[in-house]
Scaffold this motif. Structure first.
Motif, PDB file in Angstrom:
ATOM      1  N   PRO A  16       0.841  -1.205   0.000  1.00  0.00           N
ATOM      2  CA  PRO A  16       0.000   0.000   0.000  1.00  0.00           C
ATOM      3  C   PRO A  16       0.874   1.252   0.000  1.00  0.00           C
ATOM      4  CG  PRO A  16      -0.594  -1.513   1.778  1.00  0.00           C
ATOM      5  CD  PRO A  16       0.723  -1.942   1.264  1.00  0.00           C
ATOM      6  N   VAL A  17       0.615   2.165  -0.923  1.00  0.00           N
ATOM      7  CA  VAL A  17       1.374   3.419  -0.990  1.00  0.00           C
ATOM      8  C   VAL A  17       0.418   4.591  -1.192  1.00  0.00           C
ATOM      9  CG1 VAL A  17       3.491   2.373  -1.885  1.00  0.00           C
ATOM     10  CG2 VAL A  17       1.754   3.170  -3.489  1.00  0.00           C
ATOM     11  N   TYR A  18       0.800   5.719  -0.644  1.00  0.00           N
ATOM     12  CA  TYR A  18       0.005   6.946  -0.778  1.00  0.00           C
ATOM     13  C   TYR A  18       0.670   7.814  -1.840  1.00  0.00           C
ATOM     14  CZ  TYR A  18      -3.038  10.729   0.799  1.00  0.00           C
ATOM     15  OH  TYR A  18      -3.992  11.703   0.874  1.00  0.00           O
ATOM     16  N   TYR A  19      -0.014   7.972  -2.983  1.00  0.00           N
ATOM     17  CA  TYR A  19       0.586   8.643  -4.145  1.00  0.00           C
ATOM     18  C   TYR A  19      -0.397   9.659  -4.709  1.00  0.00           C
ATOM     19  CZ  TYR A  19       2.821   9.086  -8.773  1.00  0.00           C
ATOM     20  OH  TYR A  19       3.419   9.563  -9.918  1.00  0.00           O
ATOM     21  N   GLN A  66      -3.830   9.835  -2.952  1.00  0.00           N
ATOM     22  CA  GLN A  66      -4.696   8.677  -3.092  1.00  0.00           C
ATOM     23  C   GLN A  66      -3.910   7.411  -2.761  1.00  0.00           C
ATOM     24  OE1 GLN A  66      -6.776   8.560  -6.821  1.00  0.00           O
ATOM     25  NE2 GLN A  66      -7.499   6.463  -6.542  1.00  0.00           N
ATOM     26  N   TRP A  67      -4.610   6.407  -2.190  1.00  0.00           N
ATOM     27  CA  TRP A  67      -3.978   5.136  -1.866  1.00  0.00           C
ATOM     28  C   TRP A  67      -4.007   4.199  -3.066  1.00  0.00           C
ATOM     29  CZ3 TRP A  67      -0.871   4.224   1.999  1.00  0.00           C
ATOM     30  CH2 TRP A  67      -0.973   4.999   3.157  1.00  0.00           C
ATOM     31  N   TYR A  68      -2.892   3.522  -3.303  1.00  0.00           N
ATOM     32  CA  TYR A  68      -2.752   2.531  -4.376  1.00  0.00           C
ATOM     33  C   TYR A  68      -2.082   1.292  -3.799  1.00  0.00           C
ATOM     34  CZ  TYR A  68      -3.434   6.422  -7.675  1.00  0.00           C
ATOM     35  OH  TYR A  68      -3.925   7.494  -8.377  1.00  0.00           O
ATOM     36  N   LYS A 122       9.168  11.542  -9.589  1.00  0.00           N
ATOM     37  CA  LYS A 122       7.894  10.944 -10.003  1.00  0.00           C
ATOM     38  C   LYS A 122       7.665   9.617  -9.291  1.00  0.00           C
ATOM     39  CE  LYS A 122       7.849  12.833 -14.744  1.00  0.00           C
ATOM     40  NZ  LYS A 122       9.229  13.255 -14.940  1.00  0.00           N
ATOM     41  N   PHE A 123       8.724   9.032  -8.748  1.00  0.00           N
ATOM     42  CA  PHE A 123       8.639   7.738  -8.073  1.00  0.00           C
ATOM     43  C   PHE A 123       8.356   7.881  -6.573  1.00  0.00           C
ATOM     44  CE2 PHE A 123      10.641   6.705 -11.993  1.00  0.00           C
ATOM     45  CZ  PHE A 123      10.429   5.358 -12.220  1.00  0.00           C
ATOM     46  N   TYR A 124       8.155   9.111  -6.118  1.00  0.00           N
ATOM     47  CA  TYR A 124       7.941   9.326  -4.690  1.00  0.00           C
ATOM     48  C   TYR A 124       6.535   8.919  -4.280  1.00  0.00           C
ATOM     49  CZ  TYR A 124       7.058  11.618  -0.259  1.00  0.00           C
ATOM     50  OH  TYR A 124       6.711  11.869   1.042  1.00  0.00           O
ATOM     51  N   SER A 125       6.454   8.160  -3.189  1.00  0.00           N
ATOM     52  CA  SER A 125       5.177   7.828  -2.572  1.00  0.00           C
ATOM     53  C   SER A 125       5.431   7.498  -1.109  1.00  0.00           C
ATOM     54  CB  SER A 125       4.513   6.640  -3.290  1.00  0.00           C
ATOM     55  OG  SER A 125       5.325   5.484  -3.193  1.00  0.00           O
ATOM     56  N   SER A 126       4.387   7.598  -0.287  1.00  0.00           N
ATOM     57  CA  SER A 126       4.523   7.292   1.143  1.00  0.00           C
ATOM     58  C   SER A 126       4.065   5.868   1.401  1.00  0.00           C
ATOM     59  CB  SER A 126       3.677   8.264   1.964  1.00  0.00           C
ATOM     60  OG  SER A 126       4.087   9.593   1.740  1.00  0.00           O
ATOM     61  N   LEU A 127       4.799   5.174   2.247  1.00  0.00           N
ATOM     62  CA  LEU A 127       4.427   3.804   2.594  1.00  0.00           C
ATOM     63  C   LEU A 127       3.488   3.776   3.794  1.00  0.00           C
ATOM     64  CD1 LEU A 127       7.859   1.970   2.282  1.00  0.00           C
ATOM     65  CD2 LEU A 127       5.994   2.001   0.641  1.00  0.00           C
TER      66      LEU A 127
END
Length: 285
Positions: free
Chosen positions: A37-40, A43-45, A117-122
């Motif tokens: 699960p990542v927050y990007y 929104q969650w993906y 562009k590859f940044y997301s929160s775990l």
């Protein structure tokens, strides 16, 4: 420069979106390939399995390499039609454009930076913050902590390992694209050096006439090679012009003679053909 623009666009494309899926976390079928699960972008993906990301990254890398070759071939064709005076502004524009592209790719390396562009929160506690909290607390009560009563946080160790593991796999693609982009720029700079005015006295023309050059290439089966056989006659002529210095229109006319019977092309053509045959015999004997 359609092929060049397509190549540059491929270098800066946001591929990370292709590694994400919108779905509920309890979707069992999806979790076979998407598990994190990542927050990007608010929104969650679910992020694709990291090993699968590496596999897809390698496929993307090969596709971009093909675009690299197409772009380079297009540049050679463009140069065959340009005059010497047009080379410098053409290369300056191309270099500036490529440098901007390469600089843009460099920002993608650091997937923990919001600029990437590859940044997301775990969906796990930030291990770096936890580590800072532990040492901050420890520094306040340093006298009360000894080697024997300090307890390791197993979850923290795992999180640190996972961050490093994920960083290396996600950064594989932008780093590969950076290498490809830099290599392309170096190729352009090599061509620029060859075409520069100070090297204009260095000519690739030989003692062979334009027709003899075409006959020579035909005897060497160059026209049947993978890089030539699918090209139109005008494109073949432009590439040979770029290598030899002869005008591509003259080369095109001589290539078309290959489709005719030697007797139709006249006495001079026959003499040129015999001369090329003799040269090749001298080389092979």
């Amino acid at each position: 420069m359609k092929a060049v623009r397509k190549f540059q666009k491929a270098l800066t494309k946001n591929y990370y979106k292709d590694f994400l899926a919108e779905a509920a976390y309890d979707d069992v079928n999806l979790q076979k390939h998407y598990e994190i699960p990542v927050y990007y972008h608010s929104q969650w993906y679910l992020e694709m399995d990291l090993d699968l990301i590496v596999e897809q990254s390698k496929e993307i890398r090969e596709q971009v390499k093909d675009l690299y070759n197409e772009a380079l071939r297009e540049i050679h064709l463009i140069l065959a039609e340009k005059k010497q005076a047009e080379f410098i502004p053409f290369f300056e524009y191309l270099e500036i454009s490529l440098l901007k592209t390469i600089e843009a790719i460099k920002t993608e390396f650091y997937i923990d930076s919001k600029k990437s562009k590859f940044y997301s929160s775990l969906d796990i506690l930030d291990p770096e913050q936890r580590l800072r909290d532990i040492f901050s607390s420890a520094s306040k009560e340093l006298k009360a902590i000894s080697f024997y009563n300090f307890r390791y946080d197993d979850q923290l160790i795992y999180n640190l390992w996972f961050y490093d593991y994920r960083f290396k796999r996600l950064s594989f693609l932008p780093m590969s694209l950076f290498v490809i982009g830099t290599s392309f720029l170096k190729e352009i700079q090599k061509i620029k050096k060859i075409k520069s005015p100070e090297n204009s006295e260095i000519s690739l023309k030989t003692n062979l006439s334009c027709n003899q050059v075409v006959l020579f290439l035909e005897k060497l089966m160059v026209f049947d090679g993978d890089q030539f056989k699918d090209l139109s006659i005008p494109r073949k002529a432009k590439l040979i012009s770029h290598l030899t210095g002869y005008h591509y229109k003259n080369i095109e006319d001589n290539i078309r003679k290959l489709e005719k019977k030697p007797s139709v092309n006249g006495k001079r053509y026959k003499e040129d053909s015999e001369m090329v045959i003799n040269i090749l015999k001298g080389i092979t004997e």
